[in-house]
Motif scaffolding. Structure first.
Motif, mmCIF file in Angstrom:
data_model
loop_
_atom_site.group_PDB
_atom_site.id
_atom_site.type_symbol
_atom_site.label_atom_id
_atom_site.label_comp_id
_atom_site.label_asym_id
_atom_site.label_seq_id
_atom_site.Cartn_x
_atom_site.Cartn_y
_atom_site.Cartn_z
ATOM 1 N N VAL A 1 12.103 -11.933 5.538
ATOM 2 C CA VAL A 1 12.475 -13.248 5.022
ATOM 3 C C VAL A 1 12.578 -13.178 3.503
ATOM 4 C CG1 VAL A 1 11.889 -15.690 4.926
ATOM 5 C CG2 VAL A 1 11.234 -14.342 6.929
ATOM 6 N N VAL A 2 13.772 -13.450 2.997
ATOM 7 C CA VAL A 2 13.983 -13.445 1.554
ATOM 8 C C VAL A 2 14.023 -14.896 1.088
ATOM 9 C CG1 VAL A 2 15.508 -12.743 -0.324
ATOM 10 C CG2 VAL A 2 15.288 -11.301 1.719
ATOM 11 N N THR A 3 13.122 -15.205 0.200
ATOM 12 C CA THR A 3 12.960 -16.584 -0.250
ATOM 13 C C THR A 3 13.322 -16.685 -1.722
ATOM 14 O OG1 THR A 3 11.144 -16.839 1.318
ATOM 15 C CG2 THR A 3 11.288 -18.474 -0.435
ATOM 16 N N MET A 4 13.711 -17.851 -2.079
ATOM 17 C CA MET A 4 13.951 -18.045 -3.488
ATOM 18 C C MET A 4 12.559 -18.023 -4.082
ATOM 19 S SD MET A 4 16.894 -20.350 -4.976
ATOM 20 C CE MET A 4 16.114 -21.816 -5.607
ATOM 21 N N ARG A 5 12.518 -17.458 -5.082
ATOM 22 C CA ARG A 5 11.323 -16.855 -5.662
ATOM 23 C C ARG A 5 10.234 -16.486 -4.680
ATOM 24 N NH1 ARG A 5 12.655 -13.511 -8.847
ATOM 25 N NH2 ARG A 5 12.411 -13.719 -10.955
ATOM 26 N N LEU B 1 0.824 -1.208 0.000
ATOM 27 C CA LEU B 1 0.000 0.000 0.000
ATOM 28 C C LEU B 1 0.862 1.264 0.000
ATOM 29 C CD1 LEU B 1 -2.789 -1.100 2.519
ATOM 30 C CD2 LEU B 1 -3.046 -0.724 0.055
ATOM 31 N N MET B 2 2.139 1.088 0.363
ATOM 32 C CA MET B 2 3.085 2.211 0.324
ATOM 33 C C MET B 2 3.921 2.160 -0.963
ATOM 34 S SD MET B 2 4.114 1.878 4.346
ATOM 35 C CE MET B 2 5.450 3.073 4.403
ATOM 36 N N ASP B 3 3.379 1.457 -1.948
ATOM 37 C CA ASP B 3 3.967 1.362 -3.292
ATOM 38 C C ASP B 3 5.317 0.657 -3.358
ATOM 39 O OD1 ASP B 3 1.766 2.672 -4.470
ATOM 40 O OD2 ASP B 3 2.592 4.625 -3.927
ATOM 41 N N MET B 4 5.522 -0.302 -2.460
ATOM 42 C CA MET B 4 6.692 -1.167 -2.558
ATOM 43 C C MET B 4 6.175 -2.562 -2.885
ATOM 44 S SD MET B 4 9.063 0.284 0.592
ATOM 45 C CE MET B 4 7.721 0.688 1.707
ATOM 46 N N ASN B 5 5.991 -2.819 -4.162
ATOM 47 C CA ASN B 5 5.357 -4.054 -4.628
ATOM 48 C C ASN B 5 6.329 -5.073 -5.214
ATOM 49 O OD1 ASN B 5 2.283 -3.454 -4.483
ATOM 50 N ND2 ASN B 5 3.116 -1.625 -5.468
ATOM 51 N N ARG B 6 7.311 -4.599 -5.962
ATOM 52 C CA ARG B 6 8.160 -5.504 -6.732
ATOM 53 C C ARG B 6 8.908 -6.505 -5.861
ATOM 54 N NH1 ARG B 6 9.128 -3.636 -12.082
ATOM 55 N NH2 ARG B 6 10.996 -4.926 -12.198
ATOM 56 N N ILE B 7 9.263 -6.109 -4.631
ATOM 57 C CA ILE B 7 10.057 -6.987 -3.766
ATOM 58 C C ILE B 7 9.359 -8.303 -3.449
ATOM 59 C CG2 ILE B 7 11.333 -5.077 -2.724
ATOM 60 C CD1 ILE B 7 9.531 -5.286 -0.269
ATOM 61 N N PHE B 8 8.028 -8.343 -3.611
ATOM 62 C CA PHE B 8 7.265 -9.533 -3.231
ATOM 63 C C PHE B 8 6.980 -10.501 -4.387
ATOM 64 C CE2 PHE B 8 5.970 -6.124 -0.267
ATOM 65 C CZ PHE B 8 6.383 -6.704 0.926
ATOM 66 N N PRO C 1 23.895 -16.202 -8.726
ATOM 67 C CA PRO C 1 22.619 -15.627 -9.148
ATOM 68 C C PRO C 1 21.450 -16.531 -8.727
ATOM 69 C CG PRO C 1 24.205 -15.544 -10.924
ATOM 70 C CD PRO C 1 24.803 -16.415 -9.854
ATOM 71 N N ALA C 2 20.399 -15.902 -8.169
ATOM 72 C CA ALA C 2 19.215 -16.667 -7.754
ATOM 73 C C ALA C 2 17.998 -15.758 -7.816
ATOM 74 C CB ALA C 2 19.398 -17.210 -6.334
ATOM 75 N N PRO C 3 16.856 -16.285 -8.234
ATOM 76 C CA PRO C 3 15.630 -15.490 -8.299
ATOM 77 C C PRO C 3 15.043 -15.295 -6.905
ATOM 78 C CG PRO C 3 15.163 -17.725 -8.979
ATOM 79 C CD PRO C 3 16.646 -17.662 -8.720
ATOM 80 N N LEU C 4 15.405 -14.194 -6.249
ATOM 81 C CA LEU C 4 14.979 -13.950 -4.870
ATOM 82 C C LEU C 4 13.805 -12.986 -4.785
ATOM 83 C CD1 LEU C 4 18.526 -13.399 -3.296
ATOM 84 C CD2 LEU C 4 17.215 -15.533 -3.371
ATOM 85 N N PHE C 5 12.978 -13.181 -3.764
ATOM 86 C CA PHE C 5 11.890 -12.235 -3.488
ATOM 87 C C PHE C 5 11.601 -12.274 -1.997
ATOM 88 C CE2 PHE C 5 9.668 -16.218 -3.744
ATOM 89 C CZ PHE C 5 8.549 -16.100 -2.930
ATOM 90 N N ASP D 1 7.808 -11.873 -8.805
ATOM 91 C CA ASP D 1 8.785 -12.338 -9.785
ATOM 92 C C ASP D 1 9.654 -11.216 -10.349
ATOM 93 O OD1 ASP D 1 7.784 -14.835 -9.427
ATOM 94 O OD2 ASP D 1 6.486 -14.806 -11.195
ATOM 95 N N GLN D 2 9.187 -9.955 -10.178
ATOM 96 C CA GLN D 2 9.945 -8.831 -10.733
ATOM 97 C C GLN D 2 11.040 -8.326 -9.790
ATOM 98 O OE1 GLN D 2 6.521 -6.226 -11.532
ATOM 99 N NE2 GLN D 2 6.904 -6.495 -13.724
ATOM 100 N N ALA D 3 11.129 -8.898 -8.579
ATOM 101 C CA ALA D 3 12.121 -8.447 -7.596
ATOM 102 C C ALA D 3 13.532 -8.579 -8.154
ATOM 103 C CB ALA D 3 11.984 -9.254 -6.310
#
Length: 395
Positions: free
Chosen positions: A334-338, A284-291, A304-308, A293-295
């Protein structure tokens, strides 16, 4: 980034987040540490690919005002160093990394030198992982913040966990006498309830705020230039109306406008504990990408790893009593692979017998904790009389 800029950004971030927490938790006591949350998210920002849309979203959402990575990191370093000199405040950062993985060189260097945190290896897929992390948080918060991480939050796919823990225990410069504390009515949501109302009459920083339809009182702590500000809506107003106007208010400017006055003070003695998963608030505070596939977190790991980000968990506790205040909080990403004689004028009156906003802050670096107190009831199943318009509470 100068101290004043860091403080202003932290305050703006606080008000944005406060609005989201209030709407998500109508009629509940709220306590949180915007400094803890912003610090954990700041560590996350250090791992974002420089120049990416993810980095830009975090810079704007965390109110870093377009400063470059090094300036932002230097600001957190200055804050952490200054609080190391404060005997009543402890603030630490942690970085857990999945066994077998190496943290990116620049990311590891910034976290160690500027956020004072070295990587700690852990098997996120093990049954003991959550317990290990929780014990670390408890040890850093005087055992006040417990079980912040549920075992269900972690998995074999978890790659990193960024965590900040903060603990504060300060005594009032002017203490309340326990013999002057009496049971009195508190007019919160629903029916009035009885609270332990502390009472003292002395000289305090005080100001009437016509634009906010409120009055403010500052009570200093005996160490580290820290204080607690209470903002009490007028009887004709209410907490919701006050909190909607707060974003246009600078606590630093408000504090500077205060005068030392003889004030008759009544404030409830209270405890509050609050926990919130912050993913929705961040979105809601416009921080969306981190959550999703676009992170873009290309700086976090060497491989290299697809993290989110899968979870942002915050938990806080506060106790306000005759002696002073104890508060603690922790944030995990918590940063998870994808949160008189007759010749003298009559004392001002500050009787907090209705819902009010409060903040613990220092005038150099800004808000440590913020929140509001609405009731001493812990019955979350009982809805208040005014919670009738969605999530909006007009108390």
């Amino acid at each position: 980034m100068k101290d004043a800029e860091f403080s202003a950004g932290l305050e703006e971030f606080t008000y944005r987040l406060h609005d989201k927490l209030c709407h998500a938790n109508p009629c509940q006591n709220i306590i949180y540490s915007p400094l803890s949350i912003r610090t954990s998210a700041g560590m996350l920002r250090m791992g974002a690919t420089e120049g990416s849309a993810t980095a830009k979203e975090l810079d704007e959402g965390l109110c870093f005002y377009g400063r470059d990575l090094q300036e932002v990191a230097d600001s957190f370093d200055a804050v952490l160093k200054s609080y190391k000199e404060c005997r009543v405040l402890k603030m630490v950062n942690g970085l857990y990394v999945m066994n077998g993985l190496e943290v990116g060189g620049q990311f590891a260097n910034i976290l160690e030198k500027k956020f004072h945190s070295k990587p700690m290896e852990i098997d996120f897929g093990s049954k003991q992982a959550a317990s290990i992390i929780n014990k670390w948080v408890e040890s850093q918060t005087n055992n006040l913040v417990k079980d912040i991480i549920s075992p269900k939050v972690l998995s074999q796919d978890s790659r990193l966990l960024l965590i900040n823990a903060i603990h504060f225990k300060g005594n009032w410069s002017i203490k309340f006498q326990e013999s002057h504390t009496h049971e009195e009515k508190f007019f919160g949501p629903g029916k009035p309830v009885m609270v332990r109302m502390m009472h003292v009459s002395d000289s305090f920083s005080f100001v009437v705020l016509p634009k906010l339809e409120a009055t403010a009182l500052k009570m200093d702590y005996s160490a580290c230039n820290l204080a607690m500000i209470f903002i009490l809506p007028d009887e004709k107003s209410n907490l919701t109306s006050l909190e909607q106007k707060l974003p246009g208010t600078s606590l630093q400017a408000l504090s500077s406008s205060m005068n030392l006055e003889k004030v008759d003070v009544k404030i409830p003695s209270f405890k509050a504990e609050f926990q919130q998963e912050l993913s929705q608030a961040f979105k809601l505070m416009d921080m969306n990408r981190i959550f999703g596939d676009q992170a873009e977190f290309g700086a976090m790991l060497k491989s290299p790893a697809p993290l989110f980000v899968s979870k942002i968990i915050h938990k806080a506790f506060i106790e306000v009593n005759e002696v002073g205040t104890e508060a603690a909080a922790a944030t995990a990403v918590v940063v998870t692979m994808r949160s008189m004689p007759a010749p003298q004028p009559l004392p001002k009156v500050f009787h907090a017998n209705r819902p009010f906003f409060y903040a613990i802050y220092d005038k150099t670096h800004g808000i440590l904790f913020a929140g509001h107190f609405t009731t001493n009831k812990d019955d979350k199943d009982e809805k208040c009389d005014r919670c009738t318009y969605g999530n909006e509470c007009t108390s």
